[in-house]
Every structure is written in structure tokens, then in C-alpha cells.
Design a protein around this motif. Structure first.
Motif, PDB file in Angstrom:
ATOM      1  N   ALA A 167       0.825  -1.220   0.000  1.00 53.16           N
ATOM      2  CA  ALA A 167       0.000   0.000   0.000  1.00 53.16           C
ATOM      3  C   ALA A 167       0.852   1.260   0.000  1.00 53.16           C
ATOM      4  O   ALA A 167       0.428   2.300  -0.506  1.00 53.16           O
ATOM      5  CB  ALA A 167      -0.938   0.003   1.202  1.00 53.16           C
ATOM      6  N   ALA A 168       2.074   1.212   0.527  1.00 53.74           N
ATOM      7  CA  ALA A 168       2.960   2.388   0.527  1.00 53.74           C
ATOM      8  C   ALA A 168       3.376   2.764  -0.894  1.00 53.74           C
ATOM      9  O   ALA A 168       3.748   3.906  -1.142  1.00 53.74           O
ATOM     10  CB  ALA A 168       4.196   2.135   1.386  1.00 53.74           C
ATOM     11  N   GLN A 169       3.317   1.813  -1.829  1.00 51.40           N
ATOM     12  CA  GLN A 169       3.673   2.095  -3.214  1.00 51.40           C
ATOM     13  C   GLN A 169       2.474   2.506  -4.057  1.00 51.40           C
ATOM     14  O   GLN A 169       2.636   2.905  -5.203  1.00 51.40           O
ATOM     15  CB  GLN A 169       4.367   0.881  -3.838  1.00 51.40           C
ATOM     16  N   ASP A 170       1.260   2.420  -3.499  1.00 50.86           N
ATOM     17  CA  ASP A 170       0.071   2.907  -4.205  1.00 50.86           C
ATOM     18  C   ASP A 170       0.224   4.401  -4.448  1.00 50.86           C
ATOM     19  O   ASP A 170       0.823   5.113  -3.645  1.00 50.86           O
ATOM     20  CB  ASP A 170      -1.194   2.672  -3.377  1.00 50.86           C
ATOM     21  N   VAL A 171      -0.315   4.872  -5.551  1.00 49.88           N
ATOM     22  CA  VAL A 171      -0.231   6.289  -5.900  1.00 49.88           C
ATOM     23  C   VAL A 171      -1.638   6.866  -5.957  1.00 49.88           C
ATOM     24  O   VAL A 171      -2.537   6.258  -6.530  1.00 49.88           O
ATOM     25  CB  VAL A 171       0.471   6.490  -7.262  1.00 49.88           C
ATOM     26  N   GLN A 172      -1.793   8.028  -5.347  1.00 47.91           N
ATOM     27  CA  GLN A 172      -3.056   8.761  -5.432  1.00 47.91           C
ATOM     28  C   GLN A 172      -2.832   9.966  -6.333  1.00 47.91           C
ATOM     29  O   GLN A 172      -1.905  10.741  -6.114  1.00 47.91           O
ATOM     30  CB  GLN A 172      -3.486   9.211  -4.043  1.00 47.91           C
ATOM     31  N   ASP A 206      -6.362  23.759 -10.195  1.00 47.17           N
ATOM     32  CA  ASP A 206      -5.153  24.499 -10.556  1.00 47.17           C
ATOM     33  C   ASP A 206      -3.908  23.628 -10.663  1.00 47.17           C
ATOM     34  O   ASP A 206      -2.910  24.034 -11.241  1.00 47.17           O
ATOM     35  CB  ASP A 206      -4.902  25.625  -9.558  1.00 47.17           C
ATOM     36  N   VAL A 207      -3.950  22.415 -10.111  1.00 41.86           N
ATOM     37  CA  VAL A 207      -2.781  21.527 -10.124  1.00 41.86           C
ATOM     38  C   VAL A 207      -3.227  20.073 -10.192  1.00 41.86           C
ATOM     39  O   VAL A 207      -4.377  19.746  -9.915  1.00 41.86           O
ATOM     40  CB  VAL A 207      -1.882  21.707  -8.867  1.00 41.86           C
ATOM     41  N   ILE A 208      -2.274  19.223 -10.547  1.00 38.32           N
ATOM     42  CA  ILE A 208      -2.432  17.778 -10.418  1.00 38.32           C
ATOM     43  C   ILE A 208      -1.400  17.344  -9.381  1.00 38.32           C
ATOM     44  O   ILE A 208      -0.233  17.743  -9.452  1.00 38.32           O
ATOM     45  CB  ILE A 208      -2.180  17.057 -11.757  1.00 38.32           C
ATOM     46  N   VAL A 209      -1.825  16.558  -8.410  1.00 38.91           N
ATOM     47  CA  VAL A 209      -0.941  16.135  -7.328  1.00 38.91           C
ATOM     48  C   VAL A 209      -0.855  14.615  -7.337  1.00 38.91           C
ATOM     49  O   VAL A 209      -1.880  13.936  -7.353  1.00 38.91           O
ATOM     50  CB  VAL A 209      -1.470  16.607  -5.951  1.00 38.91           C
ATOM     51  N   LEU A 210       0.367  14.087  -7.341  1.00 37.28           N
ATOM     52  CA  LEU A 210       0.594  12.661  -7.166  1.00 37.28           C
ATOM     53  C   LEU A 210       1.239  12.486  -5.807  1.00 37.28           C
ATOM     54  O   LEU A 210       2.204  13.197  -5.489  1.00 37.28           O
ATOM     55  CB  LEU A 210       1.536  12.100  -8.236  1.00 37.28           C
ATOM     56  N   ARG A 211       0.707  11.566  -5.000  1.00 41.36           N
ATOM     57  CA  ARG A 211       1.295  11.346  -3.689  1.00 41.36           C
ATOM     58  C   ARG A 211       1.301   9.863  -3.358  1.00 41.36           C
ATOM     59  O   ARG A 211       0.481   9.104  -3.857  1.00 41.36           O
ATOM     60  CB  ARG A 211       0.581  12.137  -2.614  1.00 41.36           C
ATOM     61  N   ARG A 212       2.267   9.494  -2.541  1.00 44.20           N
ATOM     62  CA  ARG A 212       2.334   8.140  -2.001  1.00 44.20           C
ATOM     63  C   ARG A 212       3.155   8.172  -0.730  1.00 44.20           C
ATOM     64  O   ARG A 212       3.837   9.150  -0.439  1.00 44.20           O
ATOM     65  CB  ARG A 212       2.904   7.157  -3.019  1.00 44.20           C
ATOM     66  N   ASP A 213       3.117   7.084   0.019  1.00 47.31           N
ATOM     67  CA  ASP A 213       3.791   7.017   1.315  1.00 47.31           C
ATOM     68  C   ASP A 213       5.083   6.214   1.257  1.00 47.31           C
ATOM     69  O   ASP A 213       5.600   5.819   2.277  1.00 47.31           O
ATOM     70  CB  ASP A 213       2.847   6.405   2.362  1.00 47.31           C
ATOM     71  N   TYR A 214       5.602   5.997   0.084  1.00 49.14           N
ATOM     72  CA  TYR A 214       6.783   5.160  -0.125  1.00 49.14           C
ATOM     73  C   TYR A 214       8.044   5.924   0.270  1.00 49.14           C
ATOM     74  O   TYR A 214       8.338   6.983  -0.291  1.00 49.14           O
ATOM     75  CB  TYR A 214       6.814   4.746  -1.593  1.00 49.14           C
ATOM     76  N   ASN A 215       8.820   5.414   1.204  1.00 47.82           N
ATOM     77  CA  ASN A 215       9.995   6.126   1.723  1.00 47.82           C
ATOM     78  C   ASN A 215      11.228   6.018   0.833  1.00 47.82           C
ATOM     79  O   ASN A 215      12.135   6.830   0.947  1.00 47.82           O
ATOM     80  CB  ASN A 215      10.352   5.622   3.126  1.00 47.82           C
ATOM     81  N   ASP A 216      11.294   5.020  -0.034  1.00 49.94           N
ATOM     82  CA  ASP A 216      12.513   4.778  -0.805  1.00 49.94           C
ATOM     83  C   ASP A 216      12.554   5.496  -2.146  1.00 49.94           C
ATOM     84  O   ASP A 216      13.465   5.265  -2.932  1.00 49.94           O
ATOM     85  CB  ASP A 216      12.690   3.274  -1.030  1.00 49.94           C
ATOM     86  N   ALA A 217      11.579   6.338  -2.439  1.00 51.60           N
ATOM     87  CA  ALA A 217      11.550   7.042  -3.730  1.00 51.60           C
ATOM     88  C   ALA A 217      10.753   8.329  -3.553  1.00 51.60           C
ATOM     89  O   ALA A 217      10.572   8.799  -2.441  1.00 51.60           O
ATOM     90  CB  ALA A 217      10.944   6.148  -4.802  1.00 51.60           C
ATOM     91  N   TRP A 218      10.257   8.887  -4.637  1.00 52.04           N
ATOM     92  CA  TRP A 218       9.502  10.134  -4.546  1.00 52.04           C
ATOM     93  C   TRP A 218       8.239   9.916  -3.717  1.00 52.04           C
ATOM     94  O   TRP A 218       7.659   8.848  -3.710  1.00 52.04           O
ATOM     95  CB  TRP A 218       9.185  10.684  -5.933  1.00 52.04           C
ATOM     96  N   LYS A 219       7.851  10.993  -3.030  1.00 49.54           N
ATOM     97  CA  LYS A 219       6.632  10.956  -2.216  1.00 49.54           C
ATOM     98  C   LYS A 219       5.549  11.840  -2.795  1.00 49.54           C
ATOM     99  O   LYS A 219       4.378  11.580  -2.585  1.00 49.54           O
ATOM    100  CB  LYS A 219       6.928  11.416  -0.792  1.00 49.54           C
ATOM    101  N   GLY A 220       5.922  12.898  -3.481  1.00 51.27           N
ATOM    102  CA  GLY A 220       4.928  13.814  -4.003  1.00 51.27           C
ATOM    103  C   GLY A 220       5.388  14.474  -5.282  1.00 51.27           C
ATOM    104  O   GLY A 220       6.571  14.765  -5.454  1.00 51.27           O
ATOM    105  N   VAL A 221       4.434  14.684  -6.183  1.00 55.25           N
ATOM    106  CA  VAL A 221       4.685  15.407  -7.423  1.00 55.25           C
ATOM    107  C   VAL A 221       3.528  16.379  -7.593  1.00 55.25           C
ATOM    108  O   VAL A 221       2.368  15.989  -7.453  1.00 55.25           O
ATOM    109  CB  VAL A 221       4.750  14.459  -8.650  1.00 55.25           C
ATOM    110  N   VAL A 222       3.844  17.640  -7.861  1.00 50.74           N
ATOM    111  CA  VAL A 222       2.814  18.646  -8.110  1.00 50.74           C
ATOM    112  C   VAL A 222       3.064  19.229  -9.495  1.00 50.74           C
ATOM    113  O   VAL A 222       4.173  19.674  -9.794  1.00 50.74           O
ATOM    114  CB  VAL A 222       2.843  19.767  -7.044  1.00 50.74           C
ATOM    115  N   VAL A 223       2.029  19.209 -10.332  1.00 53.50           N
ATOM    116  CA  VAL A 223       2.130  19.728 -11.691  1.00 53.50           C
ATOM    117  C   VAL A 223       1.154  20.888 -11.809  1.00 53.50           C
ATOM    118  O   VAL A 223      -0.045  20.721 -11.588  1.00 53.50           O
ATOM    119  CB  VAL A 223       1.778  18.643 -12.737  1.00 53.50           C
ATOM    120  N   ASP A 224       1.686  22.073 -12.108  1.00 47.32           N
ATOM    121  CA  ASP A 224       0.826  23.225 -12.368  1.00 47.32           C
ATOM    122  C   ASP A 224       1.145  23.730 -13.779  1.00 47.32           C
ATOM    123  O   ASP A 224       1.996  23.153 -14.454  1.00 47.32           O
ATOM    124  CB  ASP A 224       0.964  24.302 -11.282  1.00 47.32           C
TER     125      ASP A 224
END
Length: 171
Positions: free
Chosen positions: A65-70, A76-94
Motif C-alpha cells: 500500500a505504501a507504493q500505491d499512488v493517489q 489548478d494543479v495535479i498532485v501525485l502522492r504516495r507514502d513510499y519512503n525509498d523514492a519520490w513521495k509527491g509530485v505537483v504539476v501546475d
């Protein structure tokens, strides 16, 4: 089977579209959003994401579940988030910037190609022309785009290398 399909491995196993309602029908804020999956797979993106938000949940093929992406779809933006500690946690695209949070480091790519990196203790910029700037609590450093000029400024010294030579001066 092509070479590409042989080399692919499964990262995601499912995607589900949801709408989260943060207020009840009387307008009171909920402790937890009421989550609903629209039958036709369509939703209006609400102007206030604190009231209602549309999002997609991508489930990891690993089952972690930590690798699941929301993927949050906001006006105004698209947000990608996840709880995975070994890689990216958040991406914001505006419309002008893509920002990524990786291991406590915030990286921003701007519309003009410039990049900044902020780790809390220092900030580094690569400007659109290729010049590099680094700022910490104790020093500011600059390298020109063509690499011919360098400067370093501390609270008590300024040192620069230019096409005319080396300059170092106490402040």
C-alpha cells in the motif's frame, strides 16, 4: 511478442476513480471524507478541494500500500502522492512548474527549463542559461553558464575567478 513487451514488468494492478466529499449534505465538515466511485467514471473538478475532490488510486502490483499512488485532480494543479519512503513521495504539476519531493529534498522544474533543489539547509539553482547558484547559511556560490566565471561569497570574504584573473577581498 516484441522486445518491449518482454522487458516490461507490471508496476500497477488497478486504477479506481473516486470523488471525496469533505462536507455532508448540510454543509458540515466531515472528520473523514465520504468517498464515492461514480458509475460513469466522470466528475466535475470542484473549485474548492476542501469541499470535494476527484482522485484516482493506482494500486501497486507488489501489493504494498505504501507504493500505491493517489492522483488528485484539482482546478489548478495535479498532485501525485504516495507514502513510499525509498523514492519520490509527491509530485505537483501546475501550468508552469513540476515539483517533486524525493527523500526530503524538494526539486522544482520551471517552465523555462531552470531547476531548483532545496533540502532545507541549502538551495541550488540551475538557471535556464546554464549558470549555477548555490546558497547555504554561510556561503553563496555562482558559476557562469560557460564556466569561465566563478564566485564565492561568505560573511567575511568575496572571492571570484574571472577572465581577468583571481580576486579575493575581505569584507
Amino acid at each position: 511478442m516484441t522486445a518491449l513487451t518482454k522487458s516490461l514488468h507490471r508496476v500497477w494492478k488497478s486504477a479506481q476513480f473516486y470523488i471525496g466529499f469533505h462536507r455532508d449534505p448540510e454543509g458540515r465538515e466531515r472528520k473523514e471524507p465520504h468517498v464515492w466511485s461514480p458509475k460513469n467514471g466522470r466528475a466535475t473538478i470542484h473549485k474548492n478541494p476542501d469541499e470535494q475532490e476527484a482522485f484516482v488510486v493506482l494500486k501497486s502490483a507488489e501489493g504494498d500500500a505504501a507504493q500505491d499512488v493517489q492522483i488528485k485532480l484539482r482546478p489548478d494543479v495535479i498532485v501525485l502522492r504516495r507514502d513510499y519512503n525509498d523514492a519520490w513521495k509527491g509530485v505537483v504539476v501546475d501550468p508552469f512548474t513540476v515539483s517533486v519531493m524525493v527523500g526530503g529534498v524538494f526539486i522544482r522544474i520551471n517552465y523555462d527549463g531552470s531547476i531548483s533543489r532545496d533540502d532545507g539547509d541549502s538551495t541550488t539553482w540551475v538557471e535556464a542559461d546554464g549558470s549555477i547558484l548555490k546558497k547555504t547559511e554561510s556561503v553563496d556560490a555562482v558559476i557562469s553558464a560557460d564556466g569561465t566565471e566563478l564566485s564565492r561569497r561568505t560573511p567575511d570574504n568575496l572571492t571570484a575567478i574571472t577572465d581577468r584573473g583571481l580576486v579575493s577581498k575581505d569584507r
